[in-house]
Design an enzyme around this catalytic site. Sequence first.
Site, PDB file in Angstrom:
ATOM      1  N   TYR A  53      -2.602  -0.856  10.454  1.00 57.42           N
ATOM      2  CA  TYR A  53      -2.505  -1.063   8.998  1.00 57.42           C
ATOM      3  C   TYR A  53      -1.159  -0.550   8.483  1.00 57.42           C
ATOM      4  O   TYR A  53      -0.466  -1.237   7.710  1.00 57.42           O
ATOM      5  CB  TYR A  53      -3.669  -0.333   8.320  1.00 57.42           C
ATOM      6  CG  TYR A  53      -3.818  -0.581   6.845  1.00 57.42           C
ATOM      7  CD1 TYR A  53      -4.515  -1.690   6.363  1.00 57.42           C
ATOM      8  CD2 TYR A  53      -3.274   0.307   5.900  1.00 57.42           C
ATOM      9  CE1 TYR A  53      -4.674  -1.909   4.999  1.00 57.42           C
ATOM     10  CE2 TYR A  53      -3.419   0.098   4.546  1.00 57.42           C
ATOM     11  CZ  TYR A  53      -4.130  -1.011   4.101  1.00 57.42           C
ATOM     12  OH  TYR A  53      -4.281  -1.223   2.737  1.00 57.42           O
TER      13      TYR A  53
ATOM     14  N   SER B 142       0.871  -1.182   0.000  1.00 53.96           N
ATOM     15  CA  SER B 142       0.000   0.000   0.000  1.00 53.96           C
ATOM     16  C   SER B 142       0.899   1.220   0.000  1.00 53.96           C
ATOM     17  O   SER B 142       2.068   1.139   0.406  1.00 53.96           O
ATOM     18  CB  SER B 142      -0.850  -0.010   1.277  1.00 53.96           C
ATOM     19  OG  SER B 142      -1.483   1.235   1.482  1.00 53.96           O
TER      20      SER B 142
HETATM   21  P1  NAD Z   1     -11.528  -6.064  -0.411  1.00 53.84           P
HETATM   22  O1  NAD Z   1     -12.168  -5.915   0.941  1.00 53.84           O
HETATM   23  O2  NAD Z   1     -12.346  -5.845  -1.634  1.00 53.84           O
HETATM   24  O3  NAD Z   1     -10.844  -7.501  -0.520  1.00 53.84           O
HETATM   25  C1  NAD Z   1     -10.236  -8.139   0.552  1.00 53.84           C
HETATM   26  C2  NAD Z   1     -10.189  -9.620   0.288  1.00 53.84           C
HETATM   27  O4  NAD Z   1      -9.546 -10.256   1.397  1.00 53.84           O
HETATM   28  C3  NAD Z   1     -11.585 -10.260   0.178  1.00 53.84           C
HETATM   29  O5  NAD Z   1     -11.542 -11.294  -0.781  1.00 53.84           O
HETATM   30  C4  NAD Z   1     -11.801 -10.835   1.575  1.00 53.84           C
HETATM   31  O6  NAD Z   1     -12.730 -11.896   1.613  1.00 53.84           O
HETATM   32  C5  NAD Z   1     -10.392 -11.292   1.883  1.00 53.84           C
HETATM   33  N1  NAD Z   1     -10.144 -11.502   3.303  1.00 53.84           N
HETATM   34  C6  NAD Z   1     -10.363 -10.660   4.344  1.00 53.84           C
HETATM   35  N2  NAD Z   1     -10.028 -11.260   5.498  1.00 53.84           N
HETATM   36  C7  NAD Z   1      -9.574 -12.493   5.186  1.00 53.84           C
HETATM   37  C8  NAD Z   1      -9.102 -13.593   5.938  1.00 53.84           C
HETATM   38  N3  NAD Z   1      -9.022 -13.557   7.277  1.00 53.84           N
HETATM   39  N4  NAD Z   1      -8.752 -14.710   5.278  1.00 53.84           N
HETATM   40  C9  NAD Z   1      -8.856 -14.799   3.930  1.00 53.84           C
HETATM   41  N5  NAD Z   1      -9.289 -13.785   3.161  1.00 53.84           N
HETATM   42  C10 NAD Z   1      -9.647 -12.660   3.782  1.00 53.84           C
HETATM   43  O7  NAD Z   1     -10.283  -5.099  -0.344  1.00 53.84           O
HETATM   44  P2  NAD Z   1      -9.207  -4.605  -1.429  1.00 53.84           P
HETATM   45  O8  NAD Z   1      -9.227  -3.138  -1.370  1.00 53.84           O
HETATM   46  O9  NAD Z   1      -9.350  -5.299  -2.717  1.00 53.84           O
HETATM   47  O10 NAD Z   1      -7.877  -5.063  -0.671  1.00 53.84           O
HETATM   48  C11 NAD Z   1      -6.972  -6.003  -1.178  1.00 53.84           C
HETATM   49  C12 NAD Z   1      -5.575  -5.652  -0.715  1.00 53.84           C
HETATM   50  O11 NAD Z   1      -5.206  -4.392  -1.249  1.00 53.84           O
HETATM   51  C13 NAD Z   1      -5.428  -5.528   0.810  1.00 53.84           C
HETATM   52  O12 NAD Z   1      -4.189  -6.098   1.211  1.00 53.84           O
HETATM   53  C14 NAD Z   1      -5.397  -4.032   1.023  1.00 53.84           C
HETATM   54  O13 NAD Z   1      -4.722  -3.672   2.205  1.00 53.84           O
HETATM   55  C15 NAD Z   1      -4.666  -3.596  -0.221  1.00 53.84           C
HETATM   56  N6  NAD Z   1      -4.828  -2.192  -0.578  1.00 53.84           N
HETATM   57  C16 NAD Z   1      -6.066  -1.682  -0.838  1.00 53.84           C
HETATM   58  C17 NAD Z   1      -6.178  -0.344  -1.178  1.00 53.84           C
HETATM   59  C18 NAD Z   1      -7.507   0.292  -1.466  1.00 53.84           C
HETATM   60  O14 NAD Z   1      -7.565   1.529  -1.547  1.00 53.84           O
HETATM   61  N7  NAD Z   1      -8.581  -0.458  -1.660  1.00 53.84           N
HETATM   62  C19 NAD Z   1      -5.052   0.456  -1.247  1.00 53.84           C
HETATM   63  C20 NAD Z   1      -3.807  -0.101  -0.987  1.00 53.84           C
HETATM   64  C21 NAD Z   1      -3.712  -1.426  -0.652  1.00 53.84           C
END
Ligand code: NAD
Length: 261
Positions: A156, A143
């Site tokens: 986080y 991130s």
């Molecule tokens: P999202 O909530 O759409 O997806 C998260 C996924 O992780 C889902 O499939 C969920 O079921 C799964 N998950 C959650 N807890 C879990 C567990 N205990 N075991 C197995 N699976 C689990 O979120 P996203 O935004 O697509 O996030 C994906 C990654 O991207 C994360 O690591 C997040 O920190 C990172 N990220 C997101 C952003 C953003 O702005 N959305 C920015 C930077 C980084």
Amino acid sequence: MLFDAKRVLITGSTSGIGLAIARAFAAEGAATMINGFGDKDDIKSIVDELTKASGAPALHDGADLGKVDQIDKMIARCTSEIGSPDILINNAGIQFVAPVTDLPPEKWDDIIRINLTAVFHTTRFALPAMRAKGWGRIINTASAHSLVASPNKCAYVAAKHGVAGFTKTVALETAQDGITVNCISPGYVWTTLVENQIPDTMKARGLSRDEVINDVLLAAQPTKRFVTPEEVAGLALYLSGESAGSITGANLSMDGGWTAQ
Ligand code: NAD
């Protein structure tokens, strides 16, 4: 197709960025194991869609990445049903927004366990087979918060800085094994993870929904637009290709200029 001989395991891929990554690899012929929570029928239709797109097997494993025994079983199942992962995408993540003094300790533990410790476990279970093949790709979704901080996100930010350090270390340990280890650091991507933190940020900062979107989230991003999951997936595909063989230990920002400031 580019990846029709490859097996890709993507954690946290039932929605958001992980799902876009799974779709991108399936479109290039890869066999995929997806992971994450969600409605049973929705997950079944994702698996069907991936199988149809790739012409290769696709399956879902519901391992809770907070539990090491379930991670172990997930990797073993991937290995026995589609083959050991050639490409491991550590993407699962959760968020909780609160000032440090109000952050419930169990939320701290959950965030560290799922966003950071799980990356250690999947990596240590997947690496021996990559080493035996002399080829592998590990891509961690970090991130912008692996490089800079924002208030009210101490767990986080700590976890994502940890992912960046872990990535560099394993890259050095595997540098002569045909394996690359990198992280992608997106800025704000419009997914449920971002949507869900809007109410808590409204509360923590006394702001309206629009103010949170424009004055907190997009304020950090000079492009003034959300990164798309498909853009992140495109970089994951590139890093998995042969022409990215010399990129290892990198933390690649995709944040609309956020961390250039
Ligand atoms: P999202 O909530 O759409 O997806 C998260 C996924 O992780 C889902 O499939 C969920 O079921 C799964 N998950 C959650 N807890 C879990 C567990 N205990 N075991 C197995 N699976 C689990 O979120 P996203 O935004 O697509 O996030 C994906 C990654 O991207 C994360 O690591 C997040 O920190 C990172 N990220 C997101 C952003 C953003 O702005 N959305 C920015 C930077 C980084």
